[in-house]
Enzyme design. Structure first.
Site, short mmCIF file in Angstrom:
data_model
loop_
_atom_site.label_atom_id
_atom_site.label_comp_id
_atom_site.label_asym_id
_atom_site.label_seq_id
_atom_site.Cartn_x
_atom_site.Cartn_y
_atom_site.Cartn_z
N LYS A 13 0.85 -1.74 -0.33
CA LYS A 13 0.17 0.14 -0.12
C LYS A 13 1.02 1.27 0.32
CE LYS A 13 -1.87 -0.24 3.45
NZ LYS A 13 -1.32 -2.19 4.33
N ARG A 88 -8.87 1.40 9.20
CA ARG A 88 -8.85 -0.42 9.58
C ARG A 88 -9.61 -0.75 10.46
NH1 ARG A 88 -2.99 0.24 9.64
NH2 ARG A 88 -1.61 -1.38 9.84
N ARG A 127 12.25 -6.41 6.04
CA ARG A 127 12.25 -5.01 5.51
C ARG A 127 12.82 -4.11 7.11
NH1 ARG A 127 6.10 -2.56 6.82
NH2 ARG A 127 5.30 -3.10 4.97
N ARG A 160 12.60 -2.76 12.25
CA ARG A 160 11.18 -2.43 13.45
C ARG A 160 10.67 -3.58 14.79
NH1 ARG A 160 7.08 0.08 9.53
NH2 ARG A 160 5.29 -1.09 10.71
N ARG A 171 0.47 -9.29 13.24
CA ARG A 171 -1.37 -8.36 13.04
C ARG A 171 -1.55 -9.00 11.58
NH1 ARG A 171 4.47 -4.88 10.87
NH2 ARG A 171 2.76 -3.20 9.87
P1 AMP Z 1 1.50 0.07 9.21
O1 AMP Z 1 2.72 0.83 8.63
O2 AMP Z 1 0.10 0.78 8.97
O3 AMP Z 1 1.57 -1.20 9.01
O4 AMP Z 1 0.66 0.18 10.51
C1 AMP Z 1 1.94 -0.28 11.76
C2 AMP Z 1 0.83 0.17 13.60
O5 AMP Z 1 0.63 1.39 13.28
C3 AMP Z 1 -0.10 -0.66 13.19
O6 AMP Z 1 0.17 -2.23 13.08
C4 AMP Z 1 -1.16 -0.27 14.30
O7 AMP Z 1 -0.59 -0.77 15.67
C5 AMP Z 1 -0.95 1.71 14.15
N1 AMP Z 1 -1.83 1.11 13.13
C6 AMP Z 1 -1.43 2.07 12.00
N2 AMP Z 1 -2.46 2.90 11.50
C7 AMP Z 1 -4.08 2.42 12.30
C8 AMP Z 1 -5.54 2.59 12.38
N3 AMP Z 1 -6.02 2.84 11.34
N4 AMP Z 1 -6.13 1.95 13.37
C9 AMP Z 1 -5.60 1.54 14.58
N5 AMP Z 1 -4.02 1.44 14.86
C10 AMP Z 1 -3.23 1.66 13.63
#
Ligand code: AMP
Length: 215
Positions: A13, A88, A127, A160, A171
């Site tokens: 994405k 989400r 990553r 990370r 996740r």
């Molecule tokens: P991402 O980089 O989008 O994979 O997000 C990394 C982490 O940030 C996720 O595993 C969640 O812990 C948190 N996160 C990101 N976007 C959201 C969201 N819309 N709602 C809740 N937690 C989020």
């Protein structure tokens, strides 16, 4: 263009959002990036969000929703945006719809990028992220010129906490239970296009543009 990119972590994405920014004249708004910046800057929000992010859980809505609404209120997001990682959950999607309704706006499209779980584990565990600027690399698919050094700012590259394999699997479970229901939600309003996320980034971008009726 008001676009949402959906898909599990590691579906591409972020890569696609960055590629589409100039073509669509719309900024990428990535909730994960906003949260990681808050963590890096040790803001009150970042300090609270970190524990959830480290285990792969969703950060609670009371932290995320205000942050997103503020970002959507900024000047560059007034005529369009590419949302990446938000919404989400169905509850977040409903909040997004009401923020847009207050502005007399609607989403134009939701594109879901699908990738099998095992491919995702392979992608994410390779990553590496820059501690200073947040740029991302992959040890096999997109290696930095020098091991563990960021090409863009010479910062230190690290894995990370939430990219470790056991967290990636957590996740993916969160995605299946909380985020996948959005496919039905947006499918019902006929906004949804599903794209196969296996292939070169340019091929996937091409499919997304076709789904948007561009090209
Ligand atoms: P991402 O980089 O989008 O994979 O997000 C990394 C982490 O940030 C996720 O595993 C969640 O812990 C948190 N996160 C990101 N976007 C959201 C969201 N819309 N709602 C809740 N937690 C989020």
């Amino acid at each position: 263009m008001r676009l949402v990119l959906l898909g599990p972590p590691g579906a591409g994405k972020g890569t696609q959002a960055r590629m589409l920014e100039s073509k669509l004249q719309a900024p990428q708004i990535a909730s994960g990036d906003l949260l990681r910046t808050a963590v890096r800057n040790r803001t009150a929000l970042g300090l609270q969000a970190k524990a959830f992010m480290d285990t792969g859980a969703l950060v609670p809505d009371e932290l995320v929703l205000g942050m997103i609404e503020e970002r959507l209120g900024q000047a560059d997001a007034q005529s369009g945006f590419i949302l990446d990682g938000f919404p989400r959950t169905v509850a977040q999607a409903e909040v997004l719809a009401s923020i847009l309704a207050r502005r007399n706006e609607k989403l134009d499209k939701v594109v879901a990028i699908t990738v099998p779980d095992e491919e995702i584990v392979k992608r994410i565990s390779g990553r590496r992220t820059c501690r200073s600027c947040g740029a991302m690399y992959h040890v096999i698919y997109e290696p930095p010129r020098n091991m563990n050094v960021c090409d863009k700012c010479s910062g230190d590259l690290y894995q990370r906490e939430d990219d470790a394999e056991h967290t990636v699997r957590a996740r993916l479970q969160v995605y299946a239970s909380s985020t996948r229901p959005l496919l039905d939600y947006y499918g019902r309003s006929r906004l949804l296009a599903e794209i196969d996320g296996i292939g070169r980034p340019e091929e996937i971008e091409h499919q997304i543009l076709s789904a948007l009726g561009i090209n």
